[in-house]
Design a protein around this motif. Structure first.
Motif, PDB file in Angstrom:
ATOM      1  N   ASN A 111      -3.323  -7.418  -1.430  1.00 21.80           N
ATOM      2  CA  ASN A 111      -3.072  -6.106  -0.838  1.00 21.80           C
ATOM      3  C   ASN A 111      -3.975  -5.810   0.354  1.00 21.80           C
ATOM      4  O   ASN A 111      -3.569  -5.111   1.284  1.00 21.80           O
ATOM      5  CB  ASN A 111      -3.203  -5.024  -1.907  1.00 21.80           C
ATOM      6  N   VAL A 112      -5.180  -6.339   0.333  1.00 24.39           N
ATOM      7  CA  VAL A 112      -6.070  -6.151   1.476  1.00 24.39           C
ATOM      8  C   VAL A 112      -5.649  -7.044   2.647  1.00 24.39           C
ATOM      9  O   VAL A 112      -5.564  -6.603   3.798  1.00 24.39           O
ATOM     10  CB  VAL A 112      -7.534  -6.431   1.084  1.00 24.39           C
ATOM     11  N   LEU A 113      -5.369  -8.305   2.361  1.00 25.68           N
ATOM     12  CA  LEU A 113      -5.050  -9.250   3.429  1.00 25.68           C
ATOM     13  C   LEU A 113      -3.738  -8.895   4.118  1.00 25.68           C
ATOM     14  O   LEU A 113      -3.651  -8.932   5.361  1.00 25.68           O
ATOM     15  CB  LEU A 113      -4.980 -10.668   2.858  1.00 25.68           C
ATOM     16  N   THR A 114      -2.711  -8.555   3.356  1.00 25.63           N
ATOM     17  CA  THR A 114      -1.430  -8.212   3.978  1.00 25.63           C
ATOM     18  C   THR A 114      -1.567  -6.980   4.872  1.00 25.63           C
ATOM     19  O   THR A 114      -1.004  -6.947   5.975  1.00 25.63           O
ATOM     20  CB  THR A 114      -0.348  -7.960   2.921  1.00 25.63           C
ATOM     21  N   THR A 115      -2.316  -6.000   4.424  1.00 25.11           N
ATOM     22  CA  THR A 115      -2.486  -4.795   5.239  1.00 25.11           C
ATOM     23  C   THR A 115      -3.262  -5.104   6.509  1.00 25.11           C
ATOM     24  O   THR A 115      -2.932  -4.596   7.593  1.00 25.11           O
ATOM     25  CB  THR A 115      -3.181  -3.694   4.418  1.00 25.11           C
ATOM     26  N   TYR A 116      -4.291  -5.919   6.403  1.00 24.07           N
ATOM     27  CA  TYR A 116      -5.028  -6.325   7.602  1.00 24.07           C
ATOM     28  C   TYR A 116      -4.097  -7.005   8.602  1.00 24.07           C
ATOM     29  O   TYR A 116      -4.109  -6.696   9.800  1.00 24.07           O
ATOM     30  CB  TYR A 116      -6.181  -7.259   7.243  1.00 24.07           C
ATOM     31  N   HIS A 117      -3.303  -7.943   8.139  1.00 29.68           N
ATOM     32  CA  HIS A 117      -2.402  -8.665   9.039  1.00 29.68           C
ATOM     33  C   HIS A 117      -1.402  -7.727   9.708  1.00 29.68           C
ATOM     34  O   HIS A 117      -1.134  -7.853  10.915  1.00 29.68           O
ATOM     35  CB  HIS A 117      -1.654  -9.750   8.269  1.00 29.68           C
ATOM     36  N   VAL A 118      -0.846  -6.798   8.943  1.00 28.69           N
ATOM     37  CA  VAL A 118       0.134  -5.863   9.497  1.00 28.69           C
ATOM     38  C   VAL A 118      -0.515  -4.963  10.553  1.00 28.69           C
ATOM     39  O   VAL A 118       0.030  -4.762  11.644  1.00 28.69           O
ATOM     40  CB  VAL A 118       0.773  -5.019   8.376  1.00 28.69           C
ATOM     41  N   LEU A 119      -1.690  -4.429  10.238  1.00 27.72           N
ATOM     42  CA  LEU A 119      -2.360  -3.531  11.176  1.00 27.72           C
ATOM     43  C   LEU A 119      -2.827  -4.278  12.423  1.00 27.72           C
ATOM     44  O   LEU A 119      -2.728  -3.760  13.549  1.00 27.72           O
ATOM     45  CB  LEU A 119      -3.553  -2.861  10.489  1.00 27.72           C
ATOM     46  N   ASP A 177      -6.565  -9.360 -11.276  1.00 31.79           N
ATOM     47  CA  ASP A 177      -7.273  -8.388 -10.441  1.00 31.79           C
ATOM     48  C   ASP A 177      -7.641  -8.991  -9.091  1.00 31.79           C
ATOM     49  O   ASP A 177      -7.499  -8.345  -8.044  1.00 31.79           O
ATOM     50  CB  ASP A 177      -8.537  -7.904 -11.153  1.00 31.79           C
ATOM     51  N   ALA A 178      -8.110 -10.217  -9.103  1.00 30.19           N
ATOM     52  CA  ALA A 178      -8.522 -10.857  -7.858  1.00 30.19           C
ATOM     53  C   ALA A 178      -7.345 -11.040  -6.917  1.00 30.19           C
ATOM     54  O   ALA A 178      -7.439 -10.787  -5.705  1.00 30.19           O
ATOM     55  CB  ALA A 178      -9.184 -12.202  -8.152  1.00 30.19           C
ATOM     56  N   ALA A 179      -6.205 -11.467  -7.466  1.00 35.12           N
ATOM     57  CA  ALA A 179      -5.015 -11.661  -6.635  1.00 35.12           C
ATOM     58  C   ALA A 179      -4.495 -10.331  -6.111  1.00 35.12           C
ATOM     59  O   ALA A 179      -4.042 -10.240  -4.964  1.00 35.12           O
ATOM     60  CB  ALA A 179      -3.945 -12.388  -7.432  1.00 35.12           C
ATOM     61  N   THR A 180      -4.545  -9.303  -6.944  1.00 35.05           N
ATOM     62  CA  THR A 180      -4.080  -7.986  -6.515  1.00 35.05           C
ATOM     63  C   THR A 180      -4.900  -7.484  -5.337  1.00 35.05           C
ATOM     64  O   THR A 180      -4.356  -7.038  -4.315  1.00 35.05           O
ATOM     65  CB  THR A 180      -4.170  -6.988  -7.684  1.00 35.05           C
ATOM     66  N   TYR A 181      -6.217  -7.559  -5.470  1.00 36.69           N
ATOM     67  CA  TYR A 181      -7.087  -7.090  -4.388  1.00 36.69           C
ATOM     68  C   TYR A 181      -6.889  -7.925  -3.130  1.00 36.69           C
ATOM     69  O   TYR A 181      -6.676  -7.389  -2.037  1.00 36.69           O
ATOM     70  CB  TYR A 181      -8.551  -7.136  -4.829  1.00 36.69           C
ATOM     71  N   ALA A 182      -6.954  -9.233  -3.266  1.00 34.56           N
ATOM     72  CA  ALA A 182      -6.875 -10.114  -2.100  1.00 34.56           C
ATOM     73  C   ALA A 182      -5.542  -9.961  -1.378  1.00 34.56           C
ATOM     74  O   ALA A 182      -5.494  -9.859  -0.146  1.00 34.56           O
ATOM     75  CB  ALA A 182      -7.087 -11.564  -2.528  1.00 34.56           C
ATOM     76  N   LEU A 227       3.621 -11.924   4.262  1.00 36.76           N
ATOM     77  CA  LEU A 227       2.633 -11.127   4.983  1.00 36.76           C
ATOM     78  C   LEU A 227       1.200 -11.565   4.712  1.00 36.76           C
ATOM     79  O   LEU A 227       0.283 -11.112   5.391  1.00 36.76           O
ATOM     80  CB  LEU A 227       2.803  -9.642   4.637  1.00 36.76           C
ATOM     81  N   THR A 228       0.990 -12.444   3.728  1.00 41.17           N
ATOM     82  CA  THR A 228      -0.352 -12.990   3.534  1.00 41.17           C
ATOM     83  C   THR A 228      -0.684 -14.022   4.601  1.00 41.17           C
ATOM     84  O   THR A 228      -1.834 -14.443   4.722  1.00 41.17           O
ATOM     85  CB  THR A 228      -0.513 -13.628   2.145  1.00 41.17           C
ATOM     86  N   ASP A 229       0.307 -14.427   5.379  1.00 45.02           N
ATOM     87  CA  ASP A 229       0.125 -15.383   6.465  1.00 45.02           C
ATOM     88  C   ASP A 229       0.090 -14.626   7.787  1.00 45.02           C
ATOM     89  O   ASP A 229       1.065 -13.981   8.171  1.00 45.02           O
ATOM     90  CB  ASP A 229       1.269 -16.394   6.458  1.00 45.02           C
ATOM     91  N   ALA A 230      -1.038 -14.683   8.485  1.00 49.79           N
ATOM     92  CA  ALA A 230      -1.192 -13.923   9.724  1.00 49.79           C
ATOM     93  C   ALA A 230      -0.176 -14.348  10.777  1.00 49.79           C
ATOM     94  O   ALA A 230       0.396 -13.508  11.486  1.00 49.79           O
ATOM     95  CB  ALA A 230      -2.610 -14.098  10.267  1.00 49.79           C
ATOM     96  N   GLY A 231       0.068 -15.660  10.879  1.00 47.35           N
ATOM     97  CA  GLY A 231       1.008 -16.146  11.868  1.00 47.35           C
ATOM     98  C   GLY A 231       2.423 -15.668  11.616  1.00 47.35           C
ATOM     99  O   GLY A 231       3.138 -15.267  12.546  1.00 47.35           O
TER     100      GLY A 231
END
Length: 299
Positions: free
Chosen positions: A98-106, A91-96, A47-51
């Motif tokens: 969780n934010v990126l996967t949610t953006y892609h899903v939404l 911390d950086a990986a956790t934030y990046a 899910l970190t991959d938009a495509g």
């Protein structure tokens, strides 16, 4: 319903996804790790991959769908996938992540016209769970209007995801419901963990003394899927009682002296208010640790 479920192999997801399938829904588990449940279709998706996210959500759910005249669309997305806490990754990986996967899903869900998204937010948004040192609520019970000003990477990501979800809902006009889920407890954990909680209530202060049984979390998701037309909403999700044997008054005296009490509470009532979910969704949790263990406070 045809449901695209992310993170169905996680602690909460591996209970909730099969529970939805047992209700007659067709559930696709989009995860990097397969669930392996006979009633849930596994689909490996990063899910970190938009495509990948878009392709999976726009695609087939099973071989059986090849026999249909055309590919059906998903009716709902349930997004649980995430790095589940701090100290699992940096911390950086956790934030990046969780934010990126949610953006892609939404983004994929709203652009594909899927009419409902239910996503996992967290109790941590209130800034108490993963705070450095002691942190108390501003008032009790903690409801959805309580400020969300966390200082940790996990909760920061969850707050960012809520803002992102609200923006996508405004763009699409669909239903997007966020669940501020309390500490997830599997049924077998009552016997394993709760004796210590009953002995020492302080172990539960970071969770505002609340918890959510996985079966009641599944019920909450079902109520979200069955309730249309609320637009963007966030809901606290917890069981009706506290995770300790001490009464609400005893816990207040020991841990929350001077904290404003905005309404009277029942003897064992959760400090993590579920009044909004009850009112708007008809949510009523069915389980309690008291079904498994004796309550020494009532002996």
């Amino acid at each position: 319903m045809r449901i695209f479920f992310t993170g169905g192999s996680g602690k909460a997801g591996h209970h909730v996804a099969p529970a939805l399938a047992a209700q007659g829904h067709q559930v696709t588990n989009a995860d990097v790790t397969p669930l392996g449940h006979p009633d849930v279709q596994d689909l490996r998706v990063d899910l970190t991959d938009a495509g990948e996210t878009w392709s999976a959500m726009a695609g087939l759910a099973s071989m059986d769908e090849l026999d249909l005249p055309e590919k059906p669309a998903y009716d709902a997305v349930v997004h649980f996938a995430a790095i589940p806490a701090i100290l699992v990754a940096s911390d950086a990986a956790t934030y990046a992540t969780n934010v990126l996967t949610t953006y892609h899903v939404l983004e994929a869900a709203t652009r594909l016209g899927i009419p409902k998204v239910v996503f996992a937010s967290s109790e941590t948004t209130y800034g108490i769970c993963f705070a450095q040192g002691e942190r108390r609520p501003l008032y009790l019970p903690v409801d959805e209007e309580h400020p969300t000003v966390p200082e940790d990477s996990y909760a920061m990501a969850k707050v960012s995801n809520e803002v992102t979800a609200r923006s996508f809902q405004a763009r699409a006009g669909t239903d997007v419901y966020g669940l501020r889920i309390n500490n997830v407890i599997e049924p077998h954990e009552y016997a394993e963990l709760f004796p210590d909680f009953l002995e020492d209530p302080s172990l539960r202060r970071r969770n505002v003394f609340g918890y959510i049984d996985t079966r009641d979390l599944a019920l909450m998701v079902e109520r979200c899927l069955a309730t249309d037309g609320l637009g963007y909403q966030v809901f606290n999700v917890a069981n009706a009682d506290m995770s300790v044997a001490a009464t609400t008054e005893e816990v207040r005296e020991q841990f929350y002296g001077g904290v404003e009490l905005r309404r009277d509470l029942g003897r064992d009532e959760t400090f993590y208010s579920i009044a909004k979910a009850r009112e708007l969704l008809g949510y009523e949790p069915q389980h309690s640790w008291r079904d498994v263990l004796d309550d020494p406070g009532r002996a």
